[in-house]
Design a protein around this motif. Structure first.
Motif, short mmCIF file in Angstrom:
data_model
loop_
_atom_site.label_atom_id
_atom_site.label_comp_id
_atom_site.label_asym_id
_atom_site.label_seq_id
_atom_site.Cartn_x
_atom_site.Cartn_y
_atom_site.Cartn_z
N GLN A 97 21.04 -5.18 8.56
CA GLN A 97 20.86 -6.31 7.64
C GLN A 97 19.42 -6.82 7.68
O GLN A 97 18.80 -7.04 6.64
N VAL A 98 18.86 -6.98 8.89
CA VAL A 98 17.48 -7.47 8.99
C VAL A 98 16.50 -6.41 8.50
O VAL A 98 15.44 -6.74 7.95
N LEU A 103 12.64 -4.77 4.33
CA LEU A 103 12.19 -3.84 3.29
C LEU A 103 12.08 -4.53 1.94
O LEU A 103 11.12 -4.31 1.19
N ILE A 104 13.06 -5.40 1.62
CA ILE A 104 13.03 -6.10 0.33
C ILE A 104 11.84 -7.06 0.26
O ILE A 104 11.08 -7.07 -0.72
N MET A 108 8.54 -6.66 -2.11
CA MET A 108 8.16 -7.68 -3.09
C MET A 108 6.71 -8.11 -2.88
O MET A 108 5.97 -8.33 -3.86
N LYS A 109 6.28 -8.22 -1.62
CA LYS A 109 4.90 -8.63 -1.36
C LYS A 109 3.91 -7.56 -1.76
O LYS A 109 2.82 -7.86 -2.28
N PHE A 256 3.81 -2.94 6.91
CA PHE A 256 4.87 -3.10 5.91
C PHE A 256 6.11 -3.75 6.49
O PHE A 256 6.77 -4.57 5.83
N LEU A 257 6.48 -3.39 7.71
CA LEU A 257 7.70 -3.93 8.31
C LEU A 257 7.48 -5.25 9.05
O LEU A 257 8.38 -5.72 9.75
N SER A 258 6.31 -5.83 8.92
CA SER A 258 6.06 -7.10 9.61
C SER A 258 6.58 -8.29 8.81
O SER A 258 7.29 -9.14 9.33
N ALA A 259 6.23 -8.35 7.52
CA ALA A 259 6.72 -9.40 6.61
C ALA A 259 6.36 -10.81 7.06
O ALA A 259 6.94 -11.78 6.57
N ASP A 260 5.42 -10.96 7.97
CA ASP A 260 4.85 -12.23 8.39
C ASP A 260 5.87 -13.14 9.10
O ASP A 260 6.55 -13.95 8.48
#
Length: 327
Positions: A97-98, A103-104, A108-109, A256-260
């Motif tokens: 789920q996470v 990824l989503i 989007m970013k 990419f997999l950080s997402a801040d």
């Protein structure tokens, strides 16, 4: 005799001169290093804090990544368990789920945030008035220096459906106010918008520097051929900054997999947690809250390996399409 003596002396001198590409004696290398250090020591001194920071927080932890293959014990030594932690990680439905959320949000970013600094740099380059350009730059660079704590507080107040500006505007237009921070359909867009607001201006600096370095004779030649401003942007400016775009895109793919983490953890609440719970918040939660250090390290190592693979793949694709890459 004199001529032969001179010739012999010249031959001896030439024989003592090192050939091009030959290694210098170690004493000469040491002397050269000492001379260079004495000459450039202020710069080395300025670099030292950054080097120490990276050594402590980026290189030393690499060794501790072996915890992903161990069972951590309070009293050392740890127990080697191989891939057991990864098996537990990949068998957990929460992890998938996470991963999907990450990824989503990251996708989007990349789609909506990454192009904005490029457009900002192109627009700033078209502003002919120096004072106006400086005013705009000061305004759009300022959010970069604000922490996510401050930014989250600003947007929580702005997007409040009761007394926030967004709610008052909606009521003024006869619409029902929406709580964007608790609505699972809008919270991801809030992340995108706040990221653009904070980073678009500052990130445009690199593209603006690349635009300034473009040879002005290319613009003069395009103008002589009858190109208008839009055509000069399309045929001169954009091709001139393609290497910068390619390099920054590859580096962004590595993250990419950080997402801040800082952004998400400050805008996360009990209602939207299932929608914006990402790998970094998952690692933070299981590592520091529940004390499952091995499982958290396994998740972090998984993210790092995927990031490295994405960098390599995007580099190869960029090399094939544009001829430019990171190396």
């Amino acid at each position: 005799m004199v001529a032969q003596s001179k010739k012999s002396t010249l031959t001896t001198v030439r024989g003592n001169v090192p050939k091009s590409g030959a290694a210098l004696p170690k004493a000469g290398q040491a002397a050269g290093f000492i001379h260079g250090f004495r000459q450039w020591w202020p710069y080395y001194a300025m670099m030292t804090p950054g080097i120490i920071f990276f050594l402590i927080w980026h290189y030393v932890p690499i060794w501790e990544a072996k915890m992903a293959f161990e069972q951590v014990r309070i009293i050392p030594p740890n127990i080697w368990v191989g891939l057991k932690n990864f098996q537990a990680l990949f068998s957990s439905p929460v992890f998938y789920q996470v991963l999907a959320n990450t990824l989503i949000i990251s996708g989007m970013k990349i789609i909506f945030v990454f192009p904005v600094p490029i457009m900002v740099a192109l627009l700033l380059n078209e502003v002919r008035s120096g004072p106006l350009r400086q005013t705009i730059q000061s305004a759009i660079y300022l959010p970069h220096f604000l922490s996510w704590v401050v930014i989250a507080g600003v947007f929580v107040a702005f997007l409040s459906p009761t007394d926030g500006a967004a709610g008052q505007i909606a009521r003024g237009m006869g619409l029902q106010p929406i709580n964007y921070l608790t609505n699972t359909g809008t919270i991801r867009w809030v992340l995108v918008f706040t990221e653009i607001w904070r980073s678009a201006g500052w990130d445009s600096l690199l593209y603006l520097a690349a635009i300034i370095s473009i040879d002005t004779q290319l613009y003069d030649a395009a103008e002589m051929d009858g190109a208008n401003r839009w055509q000069k942007i399309w045929h001169v400016t954009l091709p001139g900054i393609v290497p910068t775009i390619a390099t920054l895109f590859i580096l962004n793919m590595g993250m990419f997999l950080s997402a801040d983490l800082n952004q998400v953890i400050n805008l996360q609440n009990d209602v939207n947690a299932s929608t914006i719970d990402i790998i970094d918040t998952y690692v933070y939660r299981i590592g520091l809250t529940t004390g499952e250090y091995s499982l958290a390290t396994a998740a972090g190592l998984f993210k790092a390996v995927i990031g490295m693979v994405l960098v390599l793949v995007s580099h190869l694709i960029s090399k094939r399409l544009t001829g430019k890459g990171v190396w």
